[in-house]
Design an enzyme around this catalytic site. Structure first.
Site, PDB file in Angstrom:
ATOM      1  CB  SER B 321      -0.920   0.014   1.208  1.00 42.97           C
ATOM      2  OG  SER B 321      -1.758  -1.117   1.156  1.00 42.97           O
ATOM      3  CG  HIS B 364     -12.483   1.364   3.678  1.00 43.54           C
ATOM      4  ND1 HIS B 364     -11.829   0.426   2.915  1.00 43.54           N
ATOM      5  CD2 HIS B 364     -11.794   1.456   4.845  1.00 43.54           C
ATOM      6  CE1 HIS B 364     -10.777  -0.029   3.591  1.00 43.54           C
ATOM      7  NE2 HIS B 364     -10.743   0.579   4.765  1.00 43.54           N
TER       8      HIS B 364
END
Lengths: 367, 610
Positions: B321, B364
């Site tokens: 990430s 999310h």
């Protein structure tokens, strides 16, 4: 070629005899020089030298068979091949302790710079015999011979091999003087040389400067050449009048001498055979030189006179510089002692030289 | 062919006559010199040769000292007492060896082996049979020296790595010159017994550190002891090197990394100076300077965690990430997204016939760029990546120096790999699949980076878009302390990316550590405004719900954390990579926090002391 009986009756047995005596002494001396510290396995070095001499005598015989009037034709091809080999050494050469001097040819190592000495003698002889000294009055006329010298010398210096470069230059200067040169040109040449020196010096790297400085003054290198000179002088001096005897030289058998079967081979001989032995070997060398000059003086043609003189000068300078170095009167520079130092290329090219001398010496009666 | 005429021939004869005279004179010189040496001086030389006591003693040059940036020594030299035997001066080799082995309590075989190795050497040349004698051994030998003719103790400088393993990969080590090295470097004055830098700074700066050896011609007595020095050449010590490393921060980094496998690098983002570089597992360079045994060497090379590799520049890992920084900047600059663009994340993203999962299975919800970075939402970046395509992501990667060596070292720095569609066609002979772009957008798939490249990326965020070349050497000084060469920060380039984009990312990186739900919250330091990014690099495809405890160690993910602090006017940047360290927000973030906190304190103390 029809066999001419006069080739036998006029054959220069004397030169051949001296050569074989020197080469034989050389083999025994190399045997002694490599007696201690020899590595197990492989062919002993003295036997290798025997092989080189056998090959050399064969080459010598070949060079004898060719009518000397035809030798002149070899000048240009010989020179071209020799220069090409010198160029090849730069990228393809085998590197031994920091210098590239050898070409690997199927198990053999060839040192082109040794053969180049013969080649440059050929081409200069041809050139100078066409243009005698008086015709080279103008500096322009000297330009071509200098060109013949410059490229190969630079190539040899790149290896780097200071000793061989020096010999090539000395051979060149000897032939130049033999051809005759005007005083004016000598002055011009030396002033150009002197003027160029600082410029040349400026472009050298510091380690190269150091190498040249120690060449002039070995004391600057007390661990290298300075030490070698001391040990060589002890070796020669301790031989005294009678010498210590074969295989009994302490300096050589305890390996105090550097390069004792190549550059410092004379020290080994002088230690074991004393002044008596040294006197004999030095006299034999002097005989070769004087005999060679005699052959030159009897030559009927310019080319042969130059060729003979060139070969003699090659012998003379190598003998003088090598022995002079061992005796500590000349700075340390690696130059083989003709027919005494171990080395295939040098042995063969010396014997080739002798072959040409015998050829000219024998055939001058024929025509 | 030119036959010569009479005049010419007379001329030649004249010259030949001169040549004969010249040759006779030259040979007379040789003969008189022979007469002088052999007859007049023969006696003197004879006695000199019978008792040839002139030896060459080498005086090795001390190698340059390596300091940290503040002048604290990291590598020094110390005198080592070495035991040598000069065969020629020994009366009875057997009994001498026996005496030595009794005195020193060492098996005689060891000495015999060393002597055997040096067969073929001239007998007057000392053979080193044991190095690094301690004071007790020296004392024993000194008291017995009359019984031990031909045995000498020589003092030679040895390399001492003061802090053992500390920064071993950076500093490197020295060792005995190998045969192949000797062949190519003999013209530089190396000989068989010399040491040469083999790794790290010791290798890269060999010519600087080495100095030049001296030596002496000495006369020795019958048992080989020095009587007088005839001529001497002083050695020149090597030049000293000041590293950019800050010793205290380096210690902090080593301690924090402890026995984990991975690397930590700390950098000043305003100069590119490396303040600390630790790679673990490590090795002790002192082993090499004392002569490493083949067993120890075997142990080092066969270790699967490769202690000899500098993972900071030789380890290549998927960035995970952390790479989203690149995807985000590319998206903004190429205007495929704006800061306000919102994607909906329900825990996975359907592409083709496959669902691409987000690490957060619950999803999310609605996320914009800021939230996507803070919470590291995969689904958001899948879609950004899809809009960009592989080649535009690759272009922005290369702007930040990914995929090529940073140029920090001459020792084998790895490139990493930033794939492009052309690369895949050439290397793998198949066209690029769009699904591979999705993996790439979150730093998986083909993408490989070195930890130092990631540090460079985060530093350029910290300093507002400038790419510095990472430096490890600050200056070189003469043994006397004069500066010979100083290394100044080297700006490789100003990255052509708008300040606006960089500031947006910086805010988000601050959020990663300081906002609610930020993945890097473990790196939070009160009052220090840490900004950073976590990364979790897959080693093998794992089901997302498997907890790390049940996964075999070597299948666990690599953990990344890269950060800088404070967010504005940054003083320090860091990257932490833990092989198989699991999630980047856990251990890696904690380590980064500890080191950042310590470093900021050390750097602040320095400033206040001025």
């Amino acid at each position: 070629m029809k066999f001419d009986r006069r080739l036998v009756s006029n054959f220069d047995w004397f030169l051949l005899l001296i050569t074989i005596i020197i080469a034989t002494i050389g083999i025994f001396n190399i045997y002694s020089a490599t007696f201690a510290g020899k590595e197990p396995g492989g062919m002993p070095i003295y036997l290798k030298q025997v092989c080189w001499i056998v090959v050399g005598i064969f080459v010598m015989f070949l060079s004898f068979c060719v009518d000397y009037r035809l030798l002149e034709r070899f000048a240009y091809p010989l020179f071209t091949v020799a220069v090409l080999l010198l160029i090849l050494v730069i990228p393809f050469g085998k590197s031994v302790s920091g210098s590239r001097r050898w070409l690997e040819l199927g198990g053999f190592s060839l040192q082109p710079s040794e053969f180049f000495k013969i080649a440059i003698i050929f081409i200069l002889s041809k050139y100078f015999s066409k243009y005698p000294g008086y015709s080279l009055g103008a500096i322009r006329g000297l330009f071509i011979p200098f060109l013949m010298l410059a490229l190969p010398v630079v190539l040899v210096l790149l290896q780097p091999d200071l000793g061989t470069a020096l010999i090539i230059i000395l051979i060149f200067l000897s032939l130049l003087l033999f051809n005759g040169i005007k005083m004016k040109n000598i002055l011009i040449m030396s002033s150009v040389f002197l003027a160029g020196l600082p410029l040349f010096w400026h472009y050298l790297k510091s380690y190269q400067k150091m190498r040249i400085l120690t060449f002039v003054n070995p004391d600057l290198d007390p661990l290298g050449s300075g030490y070698h000179i001391i040990q060589s002088k002890i070796a020669i001096g301790s031989g005294a009048f009678w010498g210590k005897g074969f295989l009994k030289g302490t300096q050589s058998q305890l390996l105090f001498l550097p390069e004792q079967h190549t550059d410092f081979v004379f020290s080994v001989f002088a230690e074991e055979w004393g002044f008596l032995g040294s006197l004999m070997v030095v006299s034999l060398y002097l005989l070769v030189v004087l005999w060679g000059l005699r052959i030159a003086s009897h030559s009927r043609e310019g080319f042969c006179a130059f060729l003979t003189f060139g070969i003699v000068s090659m012998f003379f300078w190598q003998i003088f510089i090598n022995i002079g170095m061992s005796l500590g009167i000349i700075p340390v520079v690696g130059v083989p002692l003709p027919l005494m130092s171990y080395g295939g290329s040098s042995t063969i090219s010396f014997l080739l030289g002798i072959g040409i001398l015998i050829n000219i010496s024998t055939r001058r009666f024929l025509f | 062919m030119l036959l010569y005429d009479k005049d010419n021939k007379r001329e030649f004869k004249k010259k030949l006559f001169f040549s004969i005279v010249f040759a006779i004179v030259a040979f007379t010189i040789i003969l008189s010199r022979l007469w002088y040496l052999q007859i007049l001086q023969g006696k003197k030389f004879k006695s000199l040769s019978e008792n040839n006591r002139i030896r060459i003693v080498k005086i090795p040059a001390p190698r340059g000292i390596i300091f940290d940036r503040k002048g604290k020594a990291l590598v020094d030299n110390y005198p080592s007492f070495d035991l040598s035997i000069i065969p020629e001066d020994v009366n009875d080799l057997e009994s001498t060896i026996k005496k030595l082995s009794d005195l020193l309590n060492v098996t005689a075989d060891l000495f015999k082996a060393k002597l055997k190795e040096s067969r073929g050497n001239p007998p007057f040349k000392p053979i080193k049979v044991k190095t690094n004698l301690d004071y007790r051994e020296v004392a024993i030998l000194e008291t017995n020296k009359l019984d031990l003719p031909g045995v000498t103790i020589e003092i030679a400088p040895k390399r001492l790595y003061i802090f053992d393993k500390l920064a071993a990969h950076l500093i490197g080590y020295t060792g005995k010159i190998s045969e192949s090295q000797l062949k190519t470097r003999v013209s530089d004055g190396y000989s068989m017994v010399d040491l040469i830098g083999k790794y790290g700074i010791e290798h890269d700066y060999e010519t600087v550190l080495r100095g030049s050896n001296g030596g002496a011609q000495v006369e020795v007595d019958a048992v080989g002891r020095k009587v007088r020095v005839l001529r001497e050449l002083e050695p020149t010590p090597g030049e000293n090197i000041f590293l950019t490393i800050e010793l205290d921060i380096q210690k902090l980094a080593e301690k924090a990394l402890a026995d984990m496998i991975g690397t930590v690098i700390v950098m000043d983002p305003n100069t590119g100076d490396i303040l600390a570089l630790a790679s673990s597992p490590s090795f002790n360079p002192n082993m090499f300077s004392l002569g490493i045994s083949s067993k120890e060497w075997e142990c080092l090379v066969s270790n699967p965690n490769n202690p000899l590799a500098n993972k900071a520049i030789q380890g290549q890992y998927p960035p995970g990430s952390v790479y989203k920084i690149i995807t985000a900047i590319a998206g903004l600059e190429e205007k495929v997204i704006t800061p306000e663009t919102v994607f909906y994340c329900d825990g996975s993203y359907r592409f083709g016939r496959r669902a691409y999962r987000c690490w957060q299975r619950k999803g999310h919800g609605r996320v914009n760029l800021h939230r996507a970075l803070v919470e590291s939402c995969d689904v958001y970046f899948y879609q950004v990546g899809q809009r960009l395509g592989v080649d535009r992501i690759a272009y922005y990667s290369s702007l930040f120096g990914l995929g090529k060596p940073t140029g920090i070292s001459r020792t084998n720095e790895k490139h990493g790999l930033i794939p492009t569609s052309l690369w895949k066609l050439e290397a793998l002979k198949s066209p690029w699949q769009e699904s591979e772009t999705l993996s790439m957008a979150i730093g998986q798939g083909f993408v490989l980076v070195t930890p130092l490249q990631i540090l460079n990326l985060i530093s350029s965020m910290a300093n507002g878009g400038i790419l510095y070349r990472p430096q490890i050497v600050k200056k070189i000084t003469s043994p006397g302390g004069d500066i010979i060469k100083e290394f100044f920060p080297e700006k490789m380039k100003k990255i052509p990316v708008s300040d606006n984009s960089i500031n947006l990312i910086k805010d988000a990186l601050w959020g990663v550590v300081n906002e609610r739900l930020g993945t890097g919250w473990r790196a939070r330091i009160e009052g220090a405004d840490v900004a950073g990014k976590t990364g979790t690099a897959q080693v093998v495809g794992l089901p997302k719900d498997s907890s790390n405890e049940y996964v075999p160690f070597e299948h666990r993910d690599h953990a990344w954390f890269s950060a800088f602090a404070p967010k504005d006017k940054s003083k320090v940047a860091i990257v932490v990579l833990l092989e198989h360290g699991g999630h980047g927000g856990n251990k890696a973030a904690q380590i980064a926090r500890d080191i950042l906190k310590g470093s900021l304190k050390i750097l602040n103390d320095d400033n206040s002391s001025f």
